[in-house]
Design a protein around this motif. Structure first.
Motif, PDB file in Angstrom:
ATOM      1  N   ALA B  78     -13.061  57.734 -26.558  1.00  0.00           N
ATOM      2  CA  ALA B  78     -13.387  57.158 -25.052  1.00  0.00           C
ATOM      3  C   ALA B  78     -13.237  55.607 -24.808  1.00  0.00           C
ATOM      4  O   ALA B  78     -12.888  55.380 -23.891  1.00  0.00           O
ATOM      5  CB  ALA B  78     -14.983  57.799 -24.689  1.00  0.00           C
ATOM      6  N   LEU B  79     -13.790  54.896 -25.743  1.00  0.00           N
ATOM      7  CA  LEU B  79     -13.586  53.324 -25.475  1.00  0.00           C
ATOM      8  C   LEU B  79     -12.194  53.073 -25.522  1.00  0.00           C
ATOM      9  O   LEU B  79     -11.924  52.352 -24.661  1.00  0.00           O
ATOM     10  CB  LEU B  79     -14.484  52.845 -27.024  1.00  0.00           C
ATOM     11  CG  LEU B  79     -14.865  51.227 -26.734  1.00  0.00           C
ATOM     12  CD1 LEU B  79     -15.911  51.257 -25.748  1.00  0.00           C
ATOM     13  CD2 LEU B  79     -15.221  50.797 -27.952  1.00  0.00           C
ATOM     14  N   LEU B  80     -11.310  53.479 -26.552  1.00  0.00           N
ATOM     15  CA  LEU B  80     -10.208  53.153 -26.573  1.00  0.00           C
ATOM     16  C   LEU B  80      -9.329  53.718 -25.279  1.00  0.00           C
ATOM     17  O   LEU B  80      -8.367  52.678 -24.712  1.00  0.00           O
ATOM     18  CB  LEU B  80      -9.242  53.735 -27.832  1.00  0.00           C
ATOM     19  CG  LEU B  80      -9.663  53.211 -29.028  1.00  0.00           C
ATOM     20  CD1 LEU B  80      -8.825  53.945 -30.219  1.00  0.00           C
ATOM     21  CD2 LEU B  80      -9.574  51.784 -28.995  1.00  0.00           C
ATOM     22  N   TYR B  81      -9.464  54.653 -24.698  1.00  0.00           N
ATOM     23  CA  TYR B  81      -8.912  55.202 -23.534  1.00  0.00           C
ATOM     24  C   TYR B  81      -9.474  54.214 -22.323  1.00  0.00           C
ATOM     25  O   TYR B  81      -8.607  53.504 -21.554  1.00  0.00           O
ATOM     26  CB  TYR B  81      -9.562  56.668 -22.994  1.00  0.00           C
ATOM     27  CG  TYR B  81      -8.865  56.842 -21.610  1.00  0.00           C
ATOM     28  CD1 TYR B  81      -7.514  57.357 -21.592  1.00  0.00           C
ATOM     29  CD2 TYR B  81      -9.800  56.869 -20.547  1.00  0.00           C
ATOM     30  CE1 TYR B  81      -7.248  57.659 -20.306  1.00  0.00           C
ATOM     31  CE2 TYR B  81      -9.088  57.135 -19.293  1.00  0.00           C
ATOM     32  CZ  TYR B  81      -7.774  57.426 -19.124  1.00  0.00           C
ATOM     33  OH  TYR B  81      -7.186  57.720 -17.993  1.00  0.00           O
ATOM     34  N   LYS B  82     -10.851  53.627 -22.316  1.00  0.00           N
ATOM     35  CA  LYS B  82     -11.097  53.028 -21.030  1.00  0.00           C
ATOM     36  C   LYS B  82     -10.474  51.366 -21.105  1.00  0.00           C
ATOM     37  O   LYS B  82     -10.206  50.924 -20.318  1.00  0.00           O
ATOM     38  CB  LYS B  82     -13.005  52.797 -21.269  1.00  0.00           C
ATOM     39  CG  LYS B  82     -13.505  53.833 -20.711  1.00  0.00           C
ATOM     40  CD  LYS B  82     -13.566  53.404 -19.042  1.00  0.00           C
ATOM     41  CE  LYS B  82     -14.160  54.604 -18.175  1.00  0.00           C
ATOM     42  NZ  LYS B  82     -14.008  54.652 -16.760  1.00  0.00           N
ATOM     43  N   ALA B 104       0.010  51.934 -28.892  1.00  0.00           N
ATOM     44  CA  ALA B 104      -0.605  52.887 -30.168  1.00  0.00           C
ATOM     45  C   ALA B 104      -0.114  52.222 -31.455  1.00  0.00           C
ATOM     46  O   ALA B 104      -1.216  52.036 -32.324  1.00  0.00           O
ATOM     47  CB  ALA B 104      -0.430  54.500 -29.870  1.00  0.00           C
ATOM     48  N   PHE B 105       1.018  51.820 -31.213  1.00  0.00           N
ATOM     49  CA  PHE B 105       1.690  51.137 -32.580  1.00  0.00           C
ATOM     50  C   PHE B 105       0.919  49.990 -32.847  1.00  0.00           C
ATOM     51  O   PHE B 105       0.665  49.942 -33.937  1.00  0.00           O
ATOM     52  CB  PHE B 105       3.070  50.945 -32.455  1.00  0.00           C
ATOM     53  CG  PHE B 105       3.683  50.719 -33.741  1.00  0.00           C
ATOM     54  CD1 PHE B 105       4.047  51.589 -34.617  1.00  0.00           C
ATOM     55  CD2 PHE B 105       4.111  49.365 -34.041  1.00  0.00           C
ATOM     56  CE1 PHE B 105       4.604  51.166 -35.931  1.00  0.00           C
ATOM     57  CE2 PHE B 105       4.647  49.026 -35.092  1.00  0.00           C
ATOM     58  CZ  PHE B 105       5.130  49.780 -36.098  1.00  0.00           C
ATOM     59  N   GLY B 106       0.689  49.087 -31.981  1.00  0.00           N
ATOM     60  CA  GLY B 106      -0.221  47.853 -32.043  1.00  0.00           C
ATOM     61  C   GLY B 106      -1.698  48.299 -32.499  1.00  0.00           C
ATOM     62  O   GLY B 106      -2.190  47.661 -33.475  1.00  0.00           O
ATOM     63  N   LEU B 107      -2.187  49.267 -32.014  1.00  0.00           N
ATOM     64  CA  LEU B 107      -3.501  49.634 -32.264  1.00  0.00           C
ATOM     65  C   LEU B 107      -3.823  50.094 -33.542  1.00  0.00           C
ATOM     66  O   LEU B 107      -4.704  49.962 -34.341  1.00  0.00           O
ATOM     67  CB  LEU B 107      -3.934  50.613 -31.209  1.00  0.00           C
ATOM     68  CG  LEU B 107      -5.261  51.375 -31.187  1.00  0.00           C
ATOM     69  CD1 LEU B 107      -6.111  50.003 -30.612  1.00  0.00           C
ATOM     70  CD2 LEU B 107      -5.581  52.290 -30.141  1.00  0.00           C
ATOM     71  N   SER B 108      -2.427  50.732 -34.070  1.00  0.00           N
ATOM     72  CA  SER B 108      -2.736  51.228 -35.472  1.00  0.00           C
ATOM     73  C   SER B 108      -2.677  50.031 -36.666  1.00  0.00           C
ATOM     74  O   SER B 108      -3.553  50.233 -37.507  1.00  0.00           O
ATOM     75  CB  SER B 108      -1.467  52.339 -35.802  1.00  0.00           C
ATOM     76  OG  SER B 108      -0.334  51.387 -35.877  1.00  0.00           O
ATOM     77  N   VAL B 109      -2.105  49.280 -36.089  1.00  0.00           N
ATOM     78  CA  VAL B 109      -2.177  47.987 -37.140  1.00  0.00           C
ATOM     79  C   VAL B 109      -3.491  47.495 -37.052  1.00  0.00           C
ATOM     80  O   VAL B 109      -4.061  47.003 -37.893  1.00  0.00           O
ATOM     81  CB  VAL B 109      -1.141  46.795 -36.611  1.00  0.00           C
ATOM     82  CG1 VAL B 109      -1.037  45.597 -37.468  1.00  0.00           C
ATOM     83  CG2 VAL B 109       0.360  47.352 -36.828  1.00  0.00           C
ATOM     84  N   ILE B 110      -3.983  47.092 -35.793  1.00  0.00           N
ATOM     85  CA  ILE B 110      -5.305  46.464 -35.831  1.00  0.00           C
ATOM     86  C   ILE B 110      -6.422  47.478 -36.380  1.00  0.00           C
ATOM     87  O   ILE B 110      -7.192  47.015 -37.308  1.00  0.00           O
ATOM     88  CB  ILE B 110      -5.727  46.570 -34.217  1.00  0.00           C
ATOM     89  CG1 ILE B 110      -4.811  45.473 -33.544  1.00  0.00           C
ATOM     90  CG2 ILE B 110      -7.332  46.050 -34.147  1.00  0.00           C
ATOM     91  CD1 ILE B 110      -5.059  45.469 -32.003  1.00  0.00           C
ATOM     92  N   LEU B 111      -6.198  48.759 -36.270  1.00  0.00           N
ATOM     93  CA  LEU B 111      -7.307  49.702 -36.860  1.00  0.00           C
ATOM     94  C   LEU B 111      -7.094  49.581 -38.476  1.00  0.00           C
ATOM     95  O   LEU B 111      -8.053  49.743 -39.178  1.00  0.00           O
ATOM     96  CB  LEU B 111      -6.907  51.064 -36.483  1.00  0.00           C
ATOM     97  CG  LEU B 111      -7.461  51.347 -34.941  1.00  0.00           C
ATOM     98  CD1 LEU B 111      -7.203  52.563 -34.620  1.00  0.00           C
ATOM     99  CD2 LEU B 111      -9.051  50.849 -34.458  1.00  0.00           C
TER     100      LEU B 111
END
Lengths: 233, 293
Positions: B78-82, B104-111
């Motif tokens: 929910a947080l990522l969506y917002k 999402a690709f950038g997010l995957s690196v961050i996560l």
């Protein structure tokens, strides 16, 4: 009931509506006619909140609609039957109608509303459990209208309800619209079938190139020179 | 020979059910929002760590960690969506897919890096006290953990199906899948539907993460491999087709195990990718998808 004042609308850089103003009074059938691309559908999308005007004012029962999202506008009592119905083909007729009563207030009255729309469209009651995608063109249009009625609208907007229907069904469709209006639902009708629309409507607006170029009761518009030459041959 | 084949097939089915669950959330999110969330594998990884931490710190049974993992991942989703994905909602479909792919690709690196920072690069796994129990049926060995995972996967598939078919909210989600504009004309708040679907998708990734932690191992860079599996399964099953996704998972699982039986286990992953390409070439709507009407 519905007051539109001087709205301008843009699609990206392109201006689609130029200072459009119109009024729909409670209990009326108002027709919005004009050639393809004149901005009729755009006008309906503005009212239902799918599009936002760049300037101008829209009020419904004295509430401004300008900033409200579509779902709030449905709650206020405006329901739109989109072009070619856009029924949910992957769901049953019944589920389509259930979704029509999605807003909280309508959900409470769902059973009465079902009875009401089945009374208007008995055909749908017979096909209740059928997949909506298997319905004929006429039945789909009926379902789209019934679904819109399930939200118990004060104002029903119809976008080309006769489009693609056989002549005999068109006549039937216009009778249905008159019947719905007699039951207290105000109607704003967008139509290509100008003759039939003007005969049915109490008043009408003629839209050309994004501007209102004529208005009056059906007879007045039927005698309009440009209407005669463009639409009635 | 025959018994070996049976063993392979059984294993393929057990693994395939897990693949189906891994893809379920991705498929739901894509079907509803047209977001291609390639960080799905990272959400799965977070789910795995959530279960691992509860298991190792609080000594809970691994399967009992699932509700907490679901809740955690639901909130993360929910947080990522917002914060991130909601900004792409207004884009037309094609640029939405492209933009969310990049996001999402950038997010995957961050996560991945967050996981590395918090939990180090060590491989972890959950080994319950009963992890070594194996049933033998007609000479075919069925590990308890795998069977339990199959049950969990099927339960969540059915629960999702029921939710989508029977509840008003579920119907609103299906309506949005079919035509979001018509859905919003019904008074459905599209943003809420998107938020909820994305959060449910993340929660399902979380459950899958628990099962991966129980049956395999978890580590910060594990996500991509699982995202790829999920993408293959989603394409096999037909985009956004929920029961099709499960069948797609089973097909991938059985194909992989058949490949290692008949050819060589080194080629299992290749077989899945070949299947993926064949489906894209000859049946782009997926094996069970229907063409747009």
């Amino acid at each position: 009931m519905l007051n539109i004042e001087n709205i301008d609308v843009f699609y990206n850089e392109l201006q689609a509506l130029w200072g459009v103003s119109m009024v729909v009074n409670e209990g009326e059938i108002v027709a919005l006619i004009g050639p393809n691309g004149a901005g009729k559908t755009t006008t309906l999308r503005i009212i239902s909140g799918l599009l936002k005007p760049a300037s101008g004012d829209i009020r419904f029962l004295d509430h401004p609609l300008g900033k409200e999202p579509p779902h709030k506008i449905v709650e206020m009592g405006i329901s739109q039957v989109p072009e070619s119905g856009k029924i949910f083909t992957g769901m049953s007729v019944f589920e389509n109608l259930e979704l029509g009563a999605f807003v909280a207030k309508a959900r409470k009255e769902k059973d009465q509303s079902l009875e009401w729309v089945f009374g208007i469209f008995p055909r749908l009651a017979e096909r209740k459990n059928q997949q909506a995608g298997t319905l004929s063109g006429g039945e789909r249009q009926m379902l789209a209208i019934a679904r819109a009625l399930m939200s118990r609208p004060k104002l029903l907007m119809l976008d080309e309800p006769s489009f693609g229907l056989a002549p005999i069904l068109v006549e039937h469709m216009f009778e249905m619209i008159a019947k719905i209006n007699q039951q207290g639902v105000t109607i704003l009708l967008v139509e290509q079938n100008v003759q039939a629309a003007l005969e049915l409507a109490h008043r009408a607006y003629l839209l050309e190139n994004g501007r209102i170029v004529g208005q009056g009761n059906g007879q007045e518009l039927l005698s309009f020179e440009s209407v005669r030459s463009s639409y009635l041959g | 020979m025959l018994q070996n084949l049976g063993q392979n097939l059984a294993f393929g089915i057990l693994v395939g059910a897990l693949y189906g669950l891994v893809a379920l959330g991705l498929s739901l999110v894509f079907g509803v929002t047209k977001f291609l969330n390639v960080a799905h594998g990272e959400l799965l990884m977070f789910g795995g760590y959530a279960s691992f931490l509860i298991f190792s710190k609080l000594k809970w049974d691994p399967f009992l960690t699932i509700p907490i993992t679901i809740l955690t991942l639901f909130l993360i989703g929910a947080l990522l969506y917002k914060l991130v994905f909601s900004r792409t909602v207004k884009l037309p479909e094609e640029s939405k897919i492209k933009n969310t792919l990049l996001i999402a690709f950038g997010l995957s690196v961050i996560l991945q890096n967050l996981a590395l920072r918090f939990w180090s690069a060590d491989e972890r796994g959950i080994t319950a006290s009963y992890a070594s129990i194996v049933f033998t049926v007609f000479g075919i060995r069925l590990p308890l953990m795998r069977l339990a995972s199959l049950v969990v996967a099927v339960v969540f598939l059915l629960a999702l199906q029921l939710f989508l078919k029977k509840t008003y909210t579920g119907k609103a989600i299906r309506a949005t899948v079919q035509n979001w504009e018509a859905a919003s004309l019904m008074g459905i708040n599209i943003h809420k539907v998107y938020l909820l679907s994305f959060a449910i998708g993340a929660a399902l990734a979380g459950v899958a993460g628990t099962l991966v932690a129980v049956n395999y191992s978890i580590y910060p860079t594990m996500g991509l491999g699982w995202t790829l599996k999920a993408l293959i399964v989603m394409v096999l099953g037909g985009l956004g087709n929920i029961p099709g996704t499960m069948v797609g998972g089973l097909i991938l699982g059985v194909t992989e195990s058949a490949t290692s039986f008949f050819i060589n286990s080194n080629y299992r992953e290749v077989a899945g990718l070949i299947l993926f390409l064949l489906v894209l070439i000859f049946r782009s709507q997926g094996l069970f998808g229907t063409k747009e009407n």
